[in-house]
Write a protein that holds these residues in place. Structure first.
Motif, mmCIF file in Angstrom:
data_model
loop_
_atom_site.group_PDB
_atom_site.id
_atom_site.type_symbol
_atom_site.label_atom_id
_atom_site.label_comp_id
_atom_site.label_asym_id
_atom_site.label_seq_id
_atom_site.Cartn_x
_atom_site.Cartn_y
_atom_site.Cartn_z
ATOM 1 N N SER A 112 26.711 46.288 40.974
ATOM 2 C CA SER A 112 27.771 47.042 40.315
ATOM 3 C C SER A 112 28.568 46.106 39.413
ATOM 4 C CB SER A 112 28.700 47.673 41.360
ATOM 5 O OG SER A 112 29.447 46.647 42.015
ATOM 6 N N ASP A 113 29.434 46.656 38.579
ATOM 7 C CA ASP A 113 30.240 45.822 37.689
ATOM 8 C C ASP A 113 31.077 44.822 38.468
ATOM 9 O OD1 ASP A 113 29.205 47.080 35.479
ATOM 10 O OD2 ASP A 113 30.973 48.332 35.106
ATOM 11 N N ASP A 114 31.700 45.281 39.557
ATOM 12 C CA ASP A 114 32.527 44.376 40.358
ATOM 13 C C ASP A 114 31.675 43.325 41.056
ATOM 14 O OD1 ASP A 114 34.913 45.557 39.652
ATOM 15 O OD2 ASP A 114 35.034 46.840 41.437
ATOM 16 N N GLU A 115 30.519 43.731 41.587
ATOM 17 C CA GLU A 115 29.614 42.773 42.234
ATOM 18 C C GLU A 115 29.109 41.752 41.216
ATOM 19 O OE1 GLU A 115 27.480 45.350 45.794
ATOM 20 O OE2 GLU A 115 26.805 45.614 43.711
ATOM 21 N N ASN A 116 28.828 42.220 40.004
ATOM 22 C CA ASN A 116 28.352 41.315 38.966
ATOM 23 C C ASN A 116 29.426 40.289 38.620
ATOM 24 O OD1 ASN A 116 26.655 40.293 36.860
ATOM 25 N ND2 ASN A 116 27.788 41.527 35.373
ATOM 26 N N TYR A 117 30.664 40.741 38.496
ATOM 27 C CA TYR A 117 31.738 39.798 38.161
ATOM 28 C C TYR A 117 31.929 38.781 39.283
ATOM 29 C CZ TYR A 117 36.137 37.913 36.484
ATOM 30 O OH TYR A 117 37.112 37.059 36.035
ATOM 31 N N ASP A 118 31.856 39.237 40.515
ATOM 32 C CA ASP A 118 31.971 38.310 41.645
ATOM 33 C C ASP A 118 30.837 37.289 41.619
ATOM 34 O OD1 ASP A 118 34.239 39.577 42.534
ATOM 35 O OD2 ASP A 118 33.214 40.759 44.076
ATOM 36 N N MET A 119 29.617 37.762 41.302
ATOM 37 C CA MET A 119 28.468 36.861 41.238
ATOM 38 C C MET A 119 28.628 35.858 40.100
ATOM 39 S SD MET A 119 25.505 36.147 39.410
ATOM 40 C CE MET A 119 25.365 37.659 38.455
ATOM 41 N N LEU A 120 29.075 36.326 38.933
ATOM 42 C CA LEU A 120 29.288 35.430 37.802
ATOM 43 C C LEU A 120 30.365 34.389 38.118
ATOM 44 C CD1 LEU A 120 29.189 38.020 34.875
ATOM 45 C CD2 LEU A 120 27.470 36.280 35.354
ATOM 46 N N SER A 121 31.372 34.803 38.866
ATOM 47 C CA SER A 121 32.427 33.869 39.276
ATOM 48 C C SER A 121 31.863 32.799 40.200
ATOM 49 C CB SER A 121 33.566 34.624 39.965
ATOM 50 O OG SER A 121 34.194 35.518 39.078
ATOM 51 N N ARG A 122 31.036 33.213 41.154
ATOM 52 C CA ARG A 122 30.422 32.250 42.074
ATOM 53 C C ARG A 122 29.471 31.317 41.331
ATOM 54 N NH1 ARG A 122 26.995 34.177 45.971
ATOM 55 N NH2 ARG A 122 26.948 36.328 45.226
ATOM 56 N N LEU A 123 28.716 31.879 40.397
ATOM 57 C CA LEU A 123 27.773 31.073 39.618
ATOM 58 C C LEU A 123 28.527 30.026 38.792
ATOM 59 C CD1 LEU A 123 24.648 31.077 38.995
ATOM 60 C CD2 LEU A 123 25.215 32.404 36.959
ATOM 61 N N ARG A 143 40.095 38.780 30.270
ATOM 62 C CA ARG A 143 39.146 38.495 29.185
ATOM 63 C C ARG A 143 37.736 38.287 29.714
ATOM 64 N NH1 ARG A 143 37.526 33.908 26.173
ATOM 65 N NH2 ARG A 143 38.947 32.557 27.324
ATOM 66 N N THR A 144 37.607 37.560 30.824
ATOM 67 C CA THR A 144 36.260 37.279 31.332
ATOM 68 C C THR A 144 35.608 38.536 31.915
ATOM 69 O OG1 THR A 144 37.208 36.456 33.429
ATOM 70 C CG2 THR A 144 36.698 34.827 31.724
ATOM 71 N N ARG A 145 36.414 39.448 32.434
ATOM 72 C CA ARG A 145 35.836 40.735 32.881
ATOM 73 C C ARG A 145 35.283 41.519 31.694
ATOM 74 N NH1 ARG A 145 35.959 42.871 37.880
ATOM 75 N NH2 ARG A 145 37.209 41.794 39.462
ATOM 76 N N ARG A 146 35.977 41.489 30.578
ATOM 77 C CA ARG A 146 35.458 42.168 29.381
ATOM 78 C C ARG A 146 34.133 41.541 28.950
ATOM 79 N NH1 ARG A 146 40.826 41.876 27.449
ATOM 80 N NH2 ARG A 146 40.212 40.223 25.980
ATOM 81 N N THR A 147 34.089 40.215 28.953
ATOM 82 C CA THR A 147 32.864 39.521 28.549
ATOM 83 C C THR A 147 31.714 39.829 29.499
ATOM 84 O OG1 THR A 147 34.177 37.726 27.599
ATOM 85 C CG2 THR A 147 31.868 37.262 28.052
ATOM 86 N N SER A 148 32.023 39.968 30.779
ATOM 87 C CA SER A 148 30.973 40.219 31.779
ATOM 88 C C SER A 148 30.267 41.551 31.559
ATOM 89 C CB SER A 148 31.558 40.170 33.191
ATOM 90 O OG SER A 148 32.342 41.319 33.479
ATOM 91 N N LYS A 149 30.896 42.469 30.813
ATOM 92 C CA LYS A 149 30.272 43.770 30.541
ATOM 93 C C LYS A 149 29.001 43.618 29.721
ATOM 94 C CE LYS A 149 33.664 46.245 32.366
ATOM 95 N NZ LYS A 149 33.452 47.055 33.607
#
Length: 204
Positions: A112-123, A143-149
């Protein structure tokens, strides 16, 4: 991958170690439009007993791969290099290529979008942790949440794997040590893999 018994890696812990140390992966999909390949970093999920990786695709790679609808192949390439027969005994003329490689197979789940952002943060945190002044996505979450889209996250349980560590196991100990010494100058990571694989067993 050629399944020469002497070179096979069958221990999941060794495959995990390979992923952990070599996170730049090649993703290959057989799609309705033919073969597609992309390259992205992967992160091993350390809290899972099974081999499980997470990553992300930049759009529209997810569409090109038809991501989530079929099994994919993820290639992990560890240290590798050409081995010259000049490092062998006189009369041995056949060169080779030593390498450590794993092929991982599975059908990824889309995050999901939230799971993806959490994963990108961990990465990001994983790779930033060793950099002085390392940065975090949370430093500017809006800003980084917008970019993660622009990305699609995935989690893949590895359902099967084929792995190979071809590291001169077919050579005499003295030859192996000479190959290690030659590689040490320009490819110490491969030399270290050879030491691990060719280390004498306890009691020898």
């Amino acid at each position: 991958m050629r399944h020469t018994p002497a070179y096979l890696m069958t221990d999941p812990a060794e495959v995990k170690r390979l992923i952990r140390n070599n996170p730049w992966a090649t993703f290959v999909s057989g799609t309705s439009n033919g073969l597609v390949a992309s390259h992205y970093p992967v992160l091993l999920e350390e809290d899972r007993e099974e081999i499980t990786i997470v990553s992300h695709f930049g759009r529209p790679d997810d569409t090109l791969h038809e991501l989530g609808s079929h099994e994919i192949l993820v290639i992990i390439q560890g240290p590798h290099d050409y081995v010259s027969p000049s490092w062998y005994a006189p009369g041995d003329l056949i060169p080779t290529w030593n390498h450590v490689t794993a092929h991982l197979y599975g059908t990824p789940d889309i995050l999901s979008d939230d799971e993806n952002y959490d994963m990108l943060s961990r990465l990001t945190d994983h790779f930033e942790q060793h950099h002085p002044g390392g940065r975090r996505l949370s430093d500017d979450e809006e800003r980084t949440r917008r970019t993660s889209k622009g990305t699609v996250g995935l989690r893949m349980l590895v359902e099967r794997f084929g792995a190979r560590a071809k590291l001169s196991q077919n050579k005499q100990p003295g030859v192996v040590q000479n190959v290690i010494a030659q590689l040490e100058h320009h490819n110490p990571a491969l030399a270290q893999e050879m030491r691990r694989t060719n280390a004498p067993s306890a009691g020898e």
